[in-house]
Design a protein around this motif. Structure first.
Motif, PDB file in Angstrom:
ATOM      1  N   SER A 103      -6.303 -18.941   4.050  1.00 21.29           N
ATOM      2  CA  SER A 103      -5.557 -17.724   3.541  1.00 21.29           C
ATOM      3  C   SER A 103      -6.032 -16.617   4.074  1.00 21.29           C
ATOM      4  N   LEU A 104      -6.815 -16.452   4.983  1.00 25.42           N
ATOM      5  CA  LEU A 104      -7.911 -15.557   4.858  1.00 25.42           C
ATOM      6  C   LEU A 104      -8.735 -15.728   6.615  1.00 25.42           C
ATOM      7  N   PRO A 105      -7.820 -14.857   7.655  1.00 28.73           N
ATOM      8  CA  PRO A 105      -8.871 -14.973   8.705  1.00 28.73           C
ATOM      9  C   PRO A 105      -9.857 -14.884   9.426  1.00 28.73           C
ATOM     10  N   HIS A 106     -10.713 -14.120   7.853  1.00 30.46           N
ATOM     11  CA  HIS A 106     -11.896 -13.702   8.409  1.00 30.46           C
ATOM     12  C   HIS A 106     -12.644 -14.252   8.062  1.00 30.46           C
ATOM     13  N   ILE A 107     -13.078 -15.745   7.856  1.00 26.27           N
ATOM     14  CA  ILE A 107     -13.902 -16.468   7.819  1.00 26.27           C
ATOM     15  C   ILE A 107     -14.390 -17.302   9.305  1.00 26.27           C
ATOM     16  N   SER A 108     -15.681 -17.706   9.448  1.00 31.13           N
ATOM     17  CA  SER A 108     -16.393 -18.222  10.337  1.00 31.13           C
ATOM     18  C   SER A 108     -14.823 -19.616  10.615  1.00 31.13           C
ATOM     19  N   GLY A 247       0.289  -6.133  -8.131  1.00 26.82           N
ATOM     20  CA  GLY A 247      -0.199  -4.337  -8.883  1.00 26.82           C
ATOM     21  C   GLY A 247      -0.960  -4.520  -7.487  1.00 26.82           C
ATOM     22  N   MET A 248      -1.838  -5.238  -6.269  1.00 26.14           N
ATOM     23  CA  MET A 248      -2.785  -4.888  -5.213  1.00 26.14           C
ATOM     24  C   MET A 248      -1.825  -4.667  -4.321  1.00 26.14           C
ATOM     25  N   PRO A 249      -2.539  -4.068  -3.685  1.00 22.72           N
ATOM     26  CA  PRO A 249      -1.243  -3.505  -2.871  1.00 22.72           C
ATOM     27  C   PRO A 249      -0.909  -4.996  -0.950  1.00 22.72           C
ATOM     28  N   THR A 250       0.299  -5.078  -1.304  1.00 23.46           N
ATOM     29  CA  THR A 250       1.498  -5.375  -0.267  1.00 23.46           C
ATOM     30  C   THR A 250       0.786  -5.382   1.462  1.00 23.46           C
ATOM     31  N   VAL A 251       0.597  -4.085   1.312  1.00 24.19           N
ATOM     32  CA  VAL A 251       0.180  -3.553   2.913  1.00 24.19           C
ATOM     33  C   VAL A 251      -0.778  -4.673   3.529  1.00 24.19           C
ATOM     34  N   ASN A 252      -1.932  -5.171   2.662  1.00 22.27           N
ATOM     35  CA  ASN A 252      -3.105  -6.146   3.224  1.00 22.27           C
ATOM     36  C   ASN A 252      -1.714  -8.184   3.425  1.00 22.27           C
ATOM     37  N   CYS A 253      -0.923  -7.314   2.832  1.00 22.13           N
ATOM     38  CA  CYS A 253      -0.577  -8.751   3.319  1.00 22.13           C
ATOM     39  C   CYS A 253      -0.037  -9.426   4.517  1.00 22.13           C
ATOM     40  N   HIS A 269      -2.003 -15.883   4.417  1.00 21.16           N
ATOM     41  CA  HIS A 269      -1.512 -14.773   3.513  1.00 21.16           C
ATOM     42  C   HIS A 269      -1.854 -12.608   3.845  1.00 21.16           C
ATOM     43  N   PHE A 270      -3.243 -13.035   4.684  1.00 21.83           N
ATOM     44  CA  PHE A 270      -3.792 -11.466   4.517  1.00 21.83           C
ATOM     45  C   PHE A 270      -4.124 -11.059   5.705  1.00 21.83           C
ATOM     46  N   ARG A 271      -3.493 -10.034   6.336  1.00 25.08           N
ATOM     47  CA  ARG A 271      -3.756 -10.066   7.947  1.00 25.08           C
ATOM     48  C   ARG A 271      -5.201  -9.531   8.624  1.00 25.08           C
ATOM     49  N   MET A 272      -5.435  -9.679   9.929  1.00 27.19           N
ATOM     50  CA  MET A 272      -6.979  -9.520   9.811  1.00 27.19           C
ATOM     51  C   MET A 272      -7.645  -8.286  10.061  1.00 27.19           C
ATOM     52  N   GLU A 273      -6.450  -7.632  10.291  1.00 25.46           N
ATOM     53  CA  GLU A 273      -6.624  -5.737  10.142  1.00 25.46           C
ATOM     54  C   GLU A 273      -7.025  -5.542   8.919  1.00 25.46           C
ATOM     55  N   PHE A 274      -6.905  -5.926   7.799  1.00 20.45           N
ATOM     56  CA  PHE A 274      -7.177  -5.438   6.709  1.00 20.45           C
ATOM     57  C   PHE A 274      -8.617  -6.497   6.623  1.00 20.45           C
TER      58      PHE A 274
END
Ligand SMILES: Cc1cc2nc3c(=O)[nH]c(=O)nc-3n(C[C@H](O)[C@H](O)[C@H](O)COP(=O)(O)OP(=O)(O)OC[C@H]3O[C@@H](n4cnc5c(N)ncnc54)[C@H](O)[C@@H]3O)c2cc1C
Length: 412
Positions: A103-108, A247-253, A269-274
């Motif tokens: 769901s998250l691209p930030h993980i190694s 309620g959480m910001p959709t701009v992160n998705c 589900h979530f953007r790398m830029e966020f």
């Protein structure tokens, strides 16, 4: 006062003497040789003590990045510190793709693979199934290279950091592809009972999100190549972008609404830029045989009110079976029940224990990187190759350099 070293969520304070950040393989080798106790820290996104040590923690984040695409464009060799987001951008630029993402691209990559991290899709194996080769720096300073011709590879891939430092991984890649992402709301419980397999198979990757305020599903996230119109088994198309937690910001998705886009901009589900620096949450997840999907959902529904008091959101995904020894999806097509909890360990743990009790008879296996309380004896019974992995740890690390109390409790 030096800043306390914690995991991403802040619920684990590491007991390490120091964090070492080698900038070359020689520095890494020296760091391992210079200590009797060491663990590697990936991006720190796990929620329990598996990465902890009372010796040195080593981060590979400052090693030179390696992205070597094989001449036949079927595999890529990467270093042990790279994150999925960085790798995805490099592959996409070459017209290549990974078969799936979390769901998250930030993980190694190394950390995700070590815990059997997964995305969704009835035909998609977890991220570790893409590993066709590993290079492991052992406590004696030697590097062991494994590929699929070596029977140890299937044991070493989901390795929990217990064998040595993974300095490089070779991953299968596929030609780049496009997907559309759709979100539907309010899927009636009855549709699950009548059409669960069709619903879970309706896309390349399908996630169901619910807060368990009722037995209906709040949101269905579908990632697929083909366009869709109309309702989805009684659920309505969302009238704008959605976040899994209302309620959480959709701009992160990542982009929704059916616009086609590259695989790496739709599968997470979530953007790398966020860049979420830390999260006010805990997570647990249990993997069950897909054949027990309705019973498992029923078991959670039976605890719905209790679960809802400490829950931010629950996600239901599917993962194809594999042959990796410690993979939670070992030899069974799986349904994953994920829970994002509030950041309150004391309040969450009793609910985790209740869920474990309810799901154990169905063959639940916990996510290695999340919060669980399952006894080592039950974990051993859940994994047919558990004892083989224990032997592998002793063979690879006879001095116990990479052990910690978490590993000892399981494989001691
Ligand atoms: C916001 C969020 C979203 C998530 N989404 C998903 C999801 O969609 N699907 C899912 O399945 N999980 C998910 N997870 C869980 C996450 O994927 C796992 O916890 C994963 O292990 C995190 O990778 P990491 O690099 O942070 O590993 P860490 O937590 O840093 O380490 C995990 C293990 O890997 C070992 N390790 C790391 N690098 C190396 C190396 N180079 N050599 C040897 N051992 C190493 C560590 O020693 C440790 O044992 C999520 C977690 C968070 C916080």
């Amino acid at each position: 006062m030096p800043k306390r070293l914690t995991n991403w969520a802040g619920n684990i304070g590491f007991g390490a003497r120091r964090l070492v950040r080698p900038r070359s393989l020689d520095e890494l080798r020296a760091a391992v040789a210079g200590t009797s106790r060491v663990r590697v820290l990936g991006s720190g996104h796990s929620f329990n003590r598996l990465a902890d040590t009372d010796g040195d923690l080593i981060s590979l984040a400052d090693l030179p990045r390696t992205v070597e695409i094989a001449a036949d464009r079927a595999t890529v060799r990467v270093d042990g510190g790279i994150r999925y987001g960085e790798l995805a951008a490099r592959l996409a630029a070459e017209g290549l793709a990974l078969h799936n993402m979390a769901s998250l691209p930030h993980i190694s990559v190394a950390g995700a693979v070590a815990t059997g991290t997964h995305g969704s899709g009835v035909r998609n194996g977890n991220l570790a199934t893409a590993v066709s080769g590993l290079e492991i720096l052992r406590s004696d300073g030697s590097v062991t290279t494994l590929d699929r011709s070596d029977p140890d590879l299937a044991g070493a891939v989901v390795g929990l950091g217990a064998l040595g430092v993974v300095t490089a991984l070779t991953l299968d890649v596929v030609p780049a592809f496009e997907l559309r992402q759709y979100v539907y709301e309010d899927l009636p419980e009855a549709a699950l009972h009548e059409h669960l397999d069709e619903i879970l198979s309706a896309g390349y990757s399908v996630s169901l999100f619910t807060r368990w305020s009722s037995a209906d599903i709040d949101q269905v996230w579908l990632k697929r190549a083909e366009p869709m119109t109309g309702d989805f088994f009684g659920a309505r198309p969302a009238d704008g972008p959605r976040h899994p937690v209302p309620g959480m910001p959709t701009v992160n998705c990542t982009e929704q609404g059916g616009t086609p886009g590259p695989w790496h901009a739709r599968l997470p589900h979530f953007r790398m830029e966020f860049t979420p620096s830390s999260g006010e949450e805990l997570q647990s997840e249990w993997h069950l045989p897909r054949s027990a999907a309705l019973s498992a959902l029923g078991a959670v529904s039976g605890l719905r009110e209790r679960v809802a008091t400490v829950l931010q959101v629950c996600e239901v995904r599917t993962i194809a079976a594999d042959d990796l020894w410690l993979s939670p999806h070992h030899e069974r097509d799986s349904l994953a029940l994920h829970f994002t909890w509030i950041a309150d360990t004391e309040a969450v743990l009793p609910v985790v224990a209740d869920l474990e009790k309810a799901l154990a008879p169905l063959g639940a296996r916990p996510h290695w990187g999340k919060v669980f309380t399952t006894a080592p004896s039950e974990l051993r019974a859940a994994y047919p190759r558990f004892d083989d992995f224990t032997d592998l740890v002793s063979r690879f690390d006879p001095r116990g350099t990479f052990r910690n109390p978490w590993i000892d409790a399981l494989f001691g």
